[in-house]
Design a protein around this motif. Structure first.
Motif, PDB file in Angstrom:
ATOM      1  N   PHE A 119       0.845  -1.188   0.000  1.00 54.94           N
ATOM      2  CA  PHE A 119       0.000   0.000   0.000  1.00 54.94           C
ATOM      3  C   PHE A 119       0.882   1.239   0.000  1.00 54.94           C
ATOM      4  O   PHE A 119       1.989   1.245   0.537  1.00 54.94           O
ATOM      5  N   ASP A 120       0.381   2.310  -0.622  1.00 54.41           N
ATOM      6  CA  ASP A 120       1.079   3.577  -0.645  1.00 54.41           C
ATOM      7  C   ASP A 120       0.396   4.540   0.320  1.00 54.41           C
ATOM      8  O   ASP A 120      -0.790   4.389   0.633  1.00 54.41           O
ATOM      9  N   ALA A 121       1.134   5.526   0.786  1.00 56.76           N
ATOM     10  CA  ALA A 121       0.580   6.482   1.741  1.00 56.76           C
ATOM     11  C   ALA A 121      -0.654   7.179   1.196  1.00 56.76           C
ATOM     12  O   ALA A 121      -1.555   7.557   1.954  1.00 56.76           O
ATOM     13  N   ASP A 122      -0.735   7.329  -0.124  1.00 54.40           N
ATOM     14  CA  ASP A 122      -1.869   8.028  -0.722  1.00 54.40           C
ATOM     15  C   ASP A 122      -3.132   7.178  -0.754  1.00 54.40           C
ATOM     16  O   ASP A 122      -4.231   7.719  -0.865  1.00 54.40           O
ATOM     17  N   ASP A 123      -2.988   5.856  -0.690  1.00 52.64           N
ATOM     18  CA  ASP A 123      -4.189   5.030  -0.787  1.00 52.64           C
ATOM     19  C   ASP A 123      -4.350   4.106   0.414  1.00 52.64           C
ATOM     20  O   ASP A 123      -5.217   3.233   0.423  1.00 52.64           O
ATOM     21  N   SER A 124      -3.533   4.297   1.431  1.00 50.49           N
ATOM     22  CA  SER A 124      -3.647   3.461   2.620  1.00 50.49           C
ATOM     23  C   SER A 124      -4.779   3.966   3.504  1.00 50.49           C
ATOM     24  O   SER A 124      -5.159   5.140   3.446  1.00 50.49           O
ATOM     25  N   ALA A 125      -5.317   3.084   4.311  1.00 51.06           N
ATOM     26  CA  ALA A 125      -6.356   3.478   5.261  1.00 51.06           C
ATOM     27  C   ALA A 125      -5.752   4.359   6.352  1.00 51.06           C
ATOM     28  O   ALA A 125      -4.538   4.466   6.493  1.00 51.06           O
ATOM     29  N   ASP A 126      -6.621   5.004   7.123  1.00 52.80           N
ATOM     30  CA  ASP A 126      -6.152   5.858   8.204  1.00 52.80           C
ATOM     31  C   ASP A 126      -5.399   5.061   9.267  1.00 52.80           C
ATOM     32  O   ASP A 126      -4.443   5.545   9.869  1.00 52.80           O
ATOM     33  N   THR A 127      -5.868   3.820   9.503  1.00 52.42           N
ATOM     34  CA  THR A 127      -5.322   3.004  10.589  1.00 52.42           C
ATOM     35  C   THR A 127      -5.279   1.545  10.163  1.00 52.42           C
ATOM     36  O   THR A 127      -6.156   1.080   9.435  1.00 52.42           O
ATOM     37  N   LEU A 128      -4.264   0.824  10.619  1.00 49.96           N
ATOM     38  CA  LEU A 128      -4.189  -0.624  10.452  1.00 49.96           C
ATOM     39  C   LEU A 128      -4.247  -1.261  11.826  1.00 49.96           C
ATOM     40  O   LEU A 128      -3.435  -0.942  12.705  1.00 49.96           O
ATOM     41  N   LEU A 129      -5.207  -2.157  12.020  1.00 51.74           N
ATOM     42  CA  LEU A 129      -5.332  -2.906  13.265  1.00 51.74           C
ATOM     43  C   LEU A 129      -4.912  -4.344  13.013  1.00 51.74           C
ATOM     44  O   LEU A 129      -5.423  -4.992  12.094  1.00 51.74           O
ATOM     45  N   VAL A 130      -3.992  -4.838  13.812  1.00 51.49           N
ATOM     46  CA  VAL A 130      -3.535  -6.222  13.694  1.00 51.49           C
ATOM     47  C   VAL A 130      -3.770  -6.912  15.029  1.00 51.49           C
ATOM     48  O   VAL A 130      -3.172  -6.545  16.046  1.00 51.49           O
ATOM     49  N   ALA A 140      -2.869 -14.981  25.893  1.00 51.03           N
ATOM     50  CA  ALA A 140      -2.870 -13.520  25.856  1.00 51.03           C
ATOM     51  C   ALA A 140      -3.359 -13.074  24.494  1.00 51.03           C
ATOM     52  O   ALA A 140      -3.216 -13.786  23.499  1.00 51.03           O
ATOM     53  N   ARG A 141      -3.953 -11.896  24.455  1.00 47.60           N
ATOM     54  CA  ARG A 141      -4.361 -11.337  23.172  1.00 47.60           C
ATOM     55  C   ARG A 141      -4.408  -9.820  23.262  1.00 47.60           C
ATOM     56  O   ARG A 141      -4.476  -9.243  24.352  1.00 47.60           O
ATOM     57  N   GLY A 142      -4.353  -9.194  22.115  1.00 46.44           N
ATOM     58  CA  GLY A 142      -4.388  -7.749  22.063  1.00 46.44           C
ATOM     59  C   GLY A 142      -4.431  -7.304  20.614  1.00 46.44           C
ATOM     60  O   GLY A 142      -4.608  -8.115  19.697  1.00 46.44           O
ATOM     61  N   VAL A 143      -4.268  -6.006  20.403  1.00 48.05           N
ATOM     62  CA  VAL A 143      -4.333  -5.463  19.062  1.00 48.05           C
ATOM     63  C   VAL A 143      -3.292  -4.356  18.904  1.00 48.05           C
ATOM     64  O   VAL A 143      -3.087  -3.548  19.813  1.00 48.05           O
ATOM     65  N   PHE A 144      -2.620  -4.375  17.767  1.00 45.55           N
ATOM     66  CA  PHE A 144      -1.725  -3.280  17.403  1.00 45.55           C
ATOM     67  C   PHE A 144      -2.543  -2.226  16.665  1.00 45.55           C
ATOM     68  O   PHE A 144      -3.309  -2.556  15.747  1.00 45.55           O
ATOM     69  N   VAL A 145      -2.369  -0.979  17.042  1.00 49.58           N
ATOM     70  CA  VAL A 145      -3.078   0.135  16.405  1.00 49.58           C
ATOM     71  C   VAL A 145      -2.029   1.001  15.710  1.00 49.58           C
ATOM     72  O   VAL A 145      -1.393   1.850  16.324  1.00 49.58           O
ATOM     73  N   PHE A 146      -1.844   0.753  14.421  1.00 47.87           N
ATOM     74  CA  PHE A 146      -0.813   1.455  13.653  1.00 47.87           C
ATOM     75  C   PHE A 146      -1.447   2.577  12.846  1.00 47.87           C
ATOM     76  O   PHE A 146      -2.293   2.311  11.976  1.00 47.87           O
ATOM     77  N   ASP A 147      -1.053   3.808  13.093  1.00 45.03           N
ATOM     78  CA  ASP A 147      -1.513   4.915  12.268  1.00 45.03           C
ATOM     79  C   ASP A 147      -0.699   4.969  10.983  1.00 45.03           C
ATOM     80  O   ASP A 147       0.399   4.405  10.893  1.00 45.03           O
ATOM     81  N   ARG A 148      -1.229   5.649   9.990  1.00 37.58           N
ATOM     82  CA  ARG A 148      -0.591   5.688   8.675  1.00 37.58           C
ATOM     83  C   ARG A 148       0.813   6.282   8.732  1.00 37.58           C
ATOM     84  O   ARG A 148       1.737   5.770   8.106  1.00 37.58           O
TER      85      ARG A 148
END
Length: 212
Positions: A119-130, A140-148
């Motif tokens: 993905f490119d910065a111009d077409d990536s979503a605002d946030t990626l959750l993994v 254990a469990r959790g989520v990564f909250v990665f901003d663009r």
């Protein structure tokens, strides 16, 4: 209510991916999924692109009794506009691999001409959750909250068609990384990690990471 959101309300079901995010991250924060699209390129990793609403940053109780009618009207209009705002969020489930520490996740697109790339910065979503989950004697469990911006700065999302990755590894706090690249990656990634379900001390952190 979307299909995944409906599934998230079944407390007796073990959920992952978007359903887990809805039940244990979005719902406690008052966020709602208004649309969802399966991303077939990452179907094995529960790949979804969703629109999220409910980004109301204005506390309705924050209207002071001393406010003028004009101020109250402005505050209510602002709250309504924010509540209607939507953000584009990609969701993935990290997968445990047999020979390496951490979890792997794909994050790529297919162009109209059939070629693939990051993905490119111009077409990536605002946030990626993994999402990350591991069973065993100490599950254990959790989520990564990665901003663009973070994805771009760490070379995961391309900038102007240069750089980027089609997949990468995530290292939750419980991953035992040896000194080296994995440990360095883990250090910046855990700054974006939130355990699930959210505890009282996690709500503010989750809101900050989501930009609320």
């Amino acid at each position: 209510m979307t299909h995944a959101a409906q599934a998230a309300h079944d407390e007796g079901e073990t959920v992952s991916g978007l359903a887990l995010v809805v039940r244990e991250l979005f719902s406690p924060l008052g966020l709602a999924v208004v649309s969802e699209v399966v991303e077939p390129e990452s179907a094995e990793y529960d790949g979804m692109l969703v629109s999220v609403s409910g980004l109301d940053r204005l506390d309705p109780e924050g209207v002071r009794p001393s406010d003028t009618p004009e101020a109250i009207t402005h505050a209510q209009a602002q709250a309504q506009a924010q509540a209607q705002a939507q953000a584009q969020v990609r969701v993935r489930s990290g997968k445990i691999t047999p020979t390496k520490v951490g979890l792997f996740v794909t994050h790529w697109r297919r162009s109209a001409d059939g070629t693939t790339g990051p993905f490119d910065a111009d077409d990536s979503a605002d946030t990626l959750l993994v999402t990350a989950a591991e069973d065993g004697p100490h599950p254990a469990r959790g989520v990564f909250v990665f901003d663009r911006a973070s994805l771009v700065s760490h070379g995961i999302v391309a900038r102007d068609g240069r750089g980027g990755k089609r997949g990468f590894r995530v290292y939750p706090p419980w991953s035992l990384t040896a000194p080296g690249q994995a440990a360095r990656t883990q250090r910046w990634q855990v700054e974006h990690f939130v355990p699930l379900p959210l505890g009282d001390g996690d709500l503010g952190r989750a809101r900050r990471l989501l930009g609320l």
